[in-house]
Design a protein around this motif. Structure first.
Motif, short mmCIF file in Angstrom:
data_model
loop_
_atom_site.label_atom_id
_atom_site.label_comp_id
_atom_site.label_asym_id
_atom_site.label_seq_id
_atom_site.Cartn_x
_atom_site.Cartn_y
_atom_site.Cartn_z
N VAL A 39 36.72 46.08 47.37
CA VAL A 39 35.52 45.42 45.41
C VAL A 39 36.43 45.46 44.17
O VAL A 39 36.06 45.07 43.84
CB VAL A 39 34.73 46.67 45.38
N THR A 40 37.50 46.71 44.30
CA THR A 40 38.53 46.41 43.63
C THR A 40 39.27 45.64 43.45
O THR A 40 39.20 44.66 42.13
CB THR A 40 39.15 47.58 43.41
N LEU A 41 39.90 44.87 44.09
CA LEU A 41 40.97 43.43 44.33
C LEU A 41 40.03 42.32 44.17
O LEU A 41 40.43 41.65 43.14
CB LEU A 41 41.18 43.25 45.48
N ALA A 42 38.48 42.22 44.42
CA ALA A 42 37.84 40.63 44.10
C ALA A 42 37.05 41.61 42.08
O ALA A 42 37.32 40.29 41.77
CB ALA A 42 36.50 40.70 44.92
N THR A 43 36.96 42.37 41.89
CA THR A 43 36.98 42.98 40.59
C THR A 43 38.03 42.17 39.55
O THR A 43 37.86 41.46 38.85
CB THR A 43 36.23 44.05 40.33
N LEU A 44 39.37 42.46 39.91
CA LEU A 44 40.39 41.60 39.25
C LEU A 44 40.35 40.29 39.16
O LEU A 44 41.02 39.73 38.17
CB LEU A 44 41.64 42.02 40.04
N VAL A 45 39.97 39.84 40.26
CA VAL A 45 40.00 38.33 40.15
C VAL A 45 38.88 37.90 39.72
O VAL A 45 39.16 36.70 38.54
CB VAL A 45 39.56 37.89 41.92
N GLY A 46 38.22 38.27 39.31
CA GLY A 46 36.33 38.11 38.46
C GLY A 46 37.10 38.41 37.07
O GLY A 46 36.75 37.62 36.45
N LEU A 47 37.84 39.23 36.46
CA LEU A 47 38.09 39.36 35.19
C LEU A 47 39.08 39.02 34.63
O LEU A 47 39.49 37.62 33.80
CB LEU A 47 38.86 41.03 35.30
N ALA A 48 39.96 38.17 35.88
CA ALA A 48 40.91 36.96 35.70
C ALA A 48 40.96 35.37 35.35
O ALA A 48 40.95 34.67 34.98
CB ALA A 48 42.00 37.19 36.68
N SER A 49 39.60 35.62 36.29
CA SER A 49 38.75 33.78 35.61
C SER A 49 36.97 34.50 35.28
O SER A 49 36.58 33.12 34.83
CB SER A 49 38.46 33.45 37.17
N ASP A 50 37.57 34.56 33.64
CA ASP A 50 36.11 35.87 33.27
C ASP A 50 35.46 34.07 32.97
O ASP A 50 34.35 33.59 31.96
CB ASP A 50 36.19 36.92 32.85
N GLU A 51 37.01 33.88 31.73
CA GLU A 51 36.56 32.85 30.88
C GLU A 51 36.31 31.36 31.79
O GLU A 51 35.84 30.80 31.14
CB GLU A 51 37.59 32.76 30.02
N ILE A 52 36.64 31.38 32.91
CA ILE A 52 36.53 30.25 33.45
C ILE A 52 35.55 29.81 34.14
O ILE A 52 34.43 28.81 34.39
CB ILE A 52 38.10 29.89 34.41
N VAL A 53 34.74 31.32 34.52
CA VAL A 53 33.86 30.95 35.58
C VAL A 53 32.25 31.85 34.80
O VAL A 53 32.55 32.61 34.78
CB VAL A 53 34.34 31.57 36.98
N PRO A 54 31.12 30.70 35.34
CA PRO A 54 30.13 31.76 35.12
C PRO A 54 30.11 32.62 35.21
O PRO A 54 30.42 33.34 36.64
CB PRO A 54 28.63 30.31 34.76
N GLU A 55 29.44 33.90 34.75
CA GLU A 55 29.04 34.94 35.32
C GLU A 55 28.01 34.87 36.35
O GLU A 55 28.41 35.15 37.20
CB GLU A 55 28.40 35.98 34.01
N GLY A 56 27.36 34.30 36.72
CA GLY A 56 26.32 34.29 37.90
C GLY A 56 27.30 33.80 39.23
O GLY A 56 27.08 34.38 39.98
N ALA A 57 27.84 32.30 39.05
CA ALA A 57 28.70 32.63 40.04
C ALA A 57 30.29 33.29 40.28
O ALA A 57 30.58 32.69 41.08
CB ALA A 57 29.44 30.75 39.43
N LEU A 58 30.41 34.25 39.26
CA LEU A 58 31.27 35.38 39.53
C LEU A 58 31.03 35.98 41.08
O LEU A 58 31.22 36.89 41.72
CB LEU A 58 31.61 36.49 38.68
N GLY A 59 29.40 36.03 41.06
CA GLY A 59 28.78 37.02 42.26
C GLY A 59 29.24 36.82 43.96
O GLY A 59 29.29 37.00 44.43
#
Length: 886
Positions: free
Chosen positions: A399-419
């Protein structure tokens, strides 16, 4: 979903179809002679004949009883067949006459009867098969002790072994079975009155077979077998007519066996229920695709078989439906299951097996068996070498690894799709470690996604309806993935383990097929058993029992490591396993204190041996896959050992056959070749003794010459026998020296020409160099070859002897223009006592000459061959001897 309409069972319909066109079979079954089977059959025949049926008495055995003869009455009888045998004429049932007469109903007494010699079939029940195939209805009688499966039990009870038996399938395939029964006391009274046997026979029977205890036991057998037959008829009728069970016609008990430790308790309780109800027992295990691959129901199933139950295994995803479907198909009335320890969630939702069966199995009596007192909860066996803490550390790390990926793509991917990013650790945790770890990853993923990416951020608040829908969908998908992928991971691991076991079994089968002899075979078995068990293993084969003993002695024939042998205490367990053909030793119910465990290798013909395993002190028993692999090893090893024994026996049989053939040939040749010269010598001597003075000088000289010639012939034949014995025992040692082949050929040819008064053509070529040979042995070879050529050619035929240089070799060829040798006999002409079929009619011989030549030539380092025909008309033979050149 609506229930599917019931359909008839295809197997039951197929069984009915097979009966169409065949004659019916009705069996009047009794417990013993004299119960009235024949009388009841005749009475029923009179009733059917009065109704217009065409009834014919094929054969009725009256045994001299006037009562039975009177019961036949006016029923038409088929004339008996007559067959001469050993000076007397025997009478028996005429099968051909019955087929030609083709009555509607044929009465055929004593189904187990053995037909007279010369009949079409050895047994009467085989005649019944032909009659039924012809469409004739057959009525017959038999006693229960004549059933093949009961012959051993009857012998133990009565002390009398029944010689005439009937296969059980004959009774099972009968269309009707009528039990003729009277109490034992009444049957004994009939015996005393002489209504069954003559008085002298009756007294012997009352002292032996016709004891009240014996008759009571036979009566119980007859009643049980008839009840089983009626029960089978009811089940077949239900299946053929698509009638859903259970029918309360009779009780049946089914034990539902799981893979938990309480399964054996369920089996024992079900056995007690079945014994109380006097009902048959069925043990059923349903294997689910998502089941724990290490769970093993094998011990419980084997216990059920030992307790007399019929064990069956099904594969189904829906456990309750599979159980109820099989129970209805088997007309089961009682279900016995363990209470078990289902999870809290299953108890709260009512999804336990017992709860589902209570709701759905309203037609069955349900027995819940509690777990034994003090039974510890079974912990899941460790399936991997990874430490336990890694399974719980993996979900947070993923989950930590997935969170890091999400933080890296926060400005690119909408927050709904980050799920969607968080679905990856859920699937990875579920597949790698199980559904529980997948559920933990799902909860952590939801919390991180909500806290870090859903507005308002850095809180666990859900703001709008869109977020609510997203969270609900995410939660459902996450939980669904955790459950399904966890089950999928277990299935993949189970399939991988089974494939690995299958691959190892295939490799082991190849090793068994490649084993050179029995020693290599048992060593391969020991190595494979050691690999499966992960410890020392050995293979024990059986020695024949000593005089006065009934049990063979097990002896270690292979072990791994080489010094791993059972001690004396363990060998006691091995002897028990041999005597009872059941596992014994460590980890079993018999002699568990022994250091070794022994498992029998059973075949259809008996016990092939034992495989011994030495588990480590305090070690765990084999897991499910290893135990199943070991069982498969035992089955394959038993078949391989049996095959090896059969091959050894075949080799011994062939050797015995060859020895017998050689002995027969030797005796035949001795009888022929010794008798002829001895007869001539005896005749000449007798004539000289009785009529010597009256004979002319020429006649006496001729008789003496005949005796001398036959004596030389006899001496020559005995010398041939001694030579072939020396050759076969390799007692010939050639004395090598330089030999002039041309001179040796001229000498041999001249001697043979004088002996036969014939001319031999010589072609000495360019006088090849002298090889190093034994001149005496070479002279004997040439003499035999020339003698054969002259003997098997016409008096005016041509015989030639040629010498030639053939590269590094010198060749000697002896050729004749006789009838030649058939091509199929060329490879055998050098065998002892063999005579070619074509040449055997031309001249008599012992069949040793060419065998001696081959042996002598081989002793001198040469080789010999035969060629035939040598002429266009298919005649002629050429014998070629080749020696290394000088």
């Amino acid at each position: 979903m609506a229930d599917e309409p019931a359909r008839p069972d295809p197997d039951a319909l197929l069984a009915l179809a097979r009966r169409e066109g065949r004659g019916r079979l009705k069996v009047f079954l009794g417990a013993a002679p004299g119960v009235g089977k024949t009388m009841e059959m005749l009475a029923e025949a009179h009733r059917r004949r009065a109704g217009g049926a065409d009834v014919l008495v094929g054969i009725v055995e009256t045994h001299g009883r006037a009562e039975t003869q009177a019961a036949v009455g006016d029923l038409p009888m088929l004339p008996r067949a007559r067959n001469p045998y050993r000076g007397q004429e025997l009478e028996d049932f005429d099968l051909d006459g019955a087929l030609a007469r083709h009555p509607q109903i044929l009465l055929l007494d004593e189904l187990a009867h053995t037909n007279m010699p010369g009949s079409r079939h050895p047994k009467r029940w085989q005649d019944v098969e032909d009659l039924r195939e012809a469409g004739i209805e057959v009525w017959t009688t038999m006693n229960v002790q004549h059933l093949e499966s009961l012959s051993e039990a009857v012998a133990r009870i009565t002390g009398v072994r029944v010689a005439e038996t009937v296969p059980d399938r004959v009774l099972a395939e009968a269309d009707a079975v009528e039990l003729i029964d009277i109490p034992p006391a009444e049957l004994i009274e009939r015996m005393r009155q002489g209504r069954i046997y003559r008085p002298d026979q009756a007294n012997r029977a009352l002292q032996g077979f016709f004891k009240e205890g014996n008759l009571a036991a036979l009566r119980e057998m007859a009643l049980r077998r008839t009840a089983e037959r009626v029960d089978a008829d009811v089940t077949s009728y239900m299946r053929a007519n698509a009638i859903a069970g259970p029918w309360p016609a009779g009780d049946r008990v089914m034990a539902l066996i799981g893979a938990d430790p309480s399964a054996e308790t369920v089996v024992r309780e079900a056995r007690r229920v079945a014994d109380t109800l006097k009902a048959p027992l069925l043990a059923l295990h349903v294997e689910q695709p998502t089941a724990d691959p290490d769970a093993d129901p094998g011990p419980a199933l084997r216990l059920a078989e030992r307790l007399g139950a019929e064990a069956e295994t099904l594969v189904a995803a829906d456990l309750p439906s599979a159980i109820l479907r099989e129970a209805r198909a088997r007309n089961v009335t009682h279900l016995v299951i363990g209470r078990g320890r289902p999870g809290r969630w299953r108890r709260l939702t009512g999804r336990t097996l017992s709860g589902v069966l209570l709701r759905q199995a309203a037609d069955f009596t349900l027995h819940l068996v509690p777990e034994p007192a003090g039974q510890p909860r079974r912990s899941a066996p460790e399936r991997r070498a990874l430490p336990a803490w890694l399974g719980w550390a993996a979900p947070p790390a993923l989950v930590t690894l997935a969170t890091l990926v999400g933080l890296a793509s926060d400005e690119i991917v909408p927050e709904g799709a980050l799920g969607m990013v968080y679905l990856v650790p859920i699937v990875a945790a579920a597949v790698g470690f199980g559904p529980v770890h997948g559920g933990v990853a799902a909860i952590l993923s939801f919390l991180c996604w909500n806290f870090l990416f859903l507005p308002p951020r850095y809180t666990l608040t859900i703001a709008g309806p869109q977020d609510v829908v997203g969270v609900v969908v995410f939660s459902l998908v996450a939980l669904l993935l955790a459950g399904t992928t966890g089950g999928l991971g277990r299935s993949v691991r189970a399939a991988r383990a089974r494939m690995l076991s299958l691959r190892r079994l295939v490799e082991f089968s190849r090793r068994l097929g490649a084993a050179g002899d029995k020693g290599d075979l048992v060593q391969a078995i020991a190595e494979e058993a050691s690999r499966i068990a992960g410890g020392p293993a050995c293979v024990l084969l059986l020695l024949p029992p000593l005089p006065g003993e009934a049990v063979p002695e097990p002896v270690v024939r292979a072990s791994l490591p080489l010094d791993a042998e059972p001690d004396d205490a363990s060998m006691a367990a091995a002897r028990w396993a041999v005597a009872n053909r059941r596992p014994a030793g460590r980890g079993t119910d018999t002699l568990p204190s022994a250091a070794w465990q022994f498992r029998p290798m059973r075949t259809a013909s008996g016990l092939a041996g034992l495989v011994g395993l030495r588990p480590p002190e305090g070690g765990r028993p084999l897991d499910g896959e290893a135990d199943r692999a070991l069982d498969a090893l035992l089955d394959q090893a038993a078949v391989a050992l049996e095959r090896a024994d059969l091959m050894e026996e075949r080799a011994r049989s062939e050797a015995r056959a060859e020895t017998e053939a050689l002995r027969t040939a030797l005796l035949t040749s001795l009888g022929h070749d010794l008798k002829t010269p001895l007869t001539s010598i005896r005749g000449a001597v007798a004539t000289l003794r009785t009529s010597g003075p009256a004979l002319s000088e020429a006649v006496r000289a001729d008789l003496l010459a005949t005796a001398e010639e036959e004596t030389e012939r006899l001496s020559r034949w005995i010398a041939n026998i001694l030579d072939i014995v020396r050759i076969e025992s390799r007692q010939i040692e050639p004395r090598r020296e330089m030999v002039d082949l041309a001179e040796a050929a001229e000498t041999a040819a001249a001697r043979a020409a004088r002996a036969h008064a014939r001319t031999i053509s010589l072609d000495l070529g360019s006088r090849p160099s002298a090889p190093r040979l034994d001149p005496v042995l070479l002279d004997q070879v040439l003499a035999n070859l020339l003698d054969n050529a002259l003997k098997f050619s016409a008096p005016d035929g041509q015989v030639a002897l040629r010498l030639a240089r053939e590269g590094p070799e010198v060749g000697i060829a002896v050729e004749d223009d006789g009838p030649g040798i058939p091509r199929e006999d060329l490879h055998r002409v050098f065998d002892p006592f063999f005579r070619a079929t074509r040449t055997d009619r031309v001249a008599a011989g012992s069949g040793l000459g060419l065998a001696i030549c081959r042996g002598l030539v081989a002793a001198m380092g040469g080789r010999i061959a035969a060629e035939s025909p040598t002429q266009p008309d298919g005649r002629g033979t050429r014998m070629i001897v080749r020696f290394p050149g000088g």
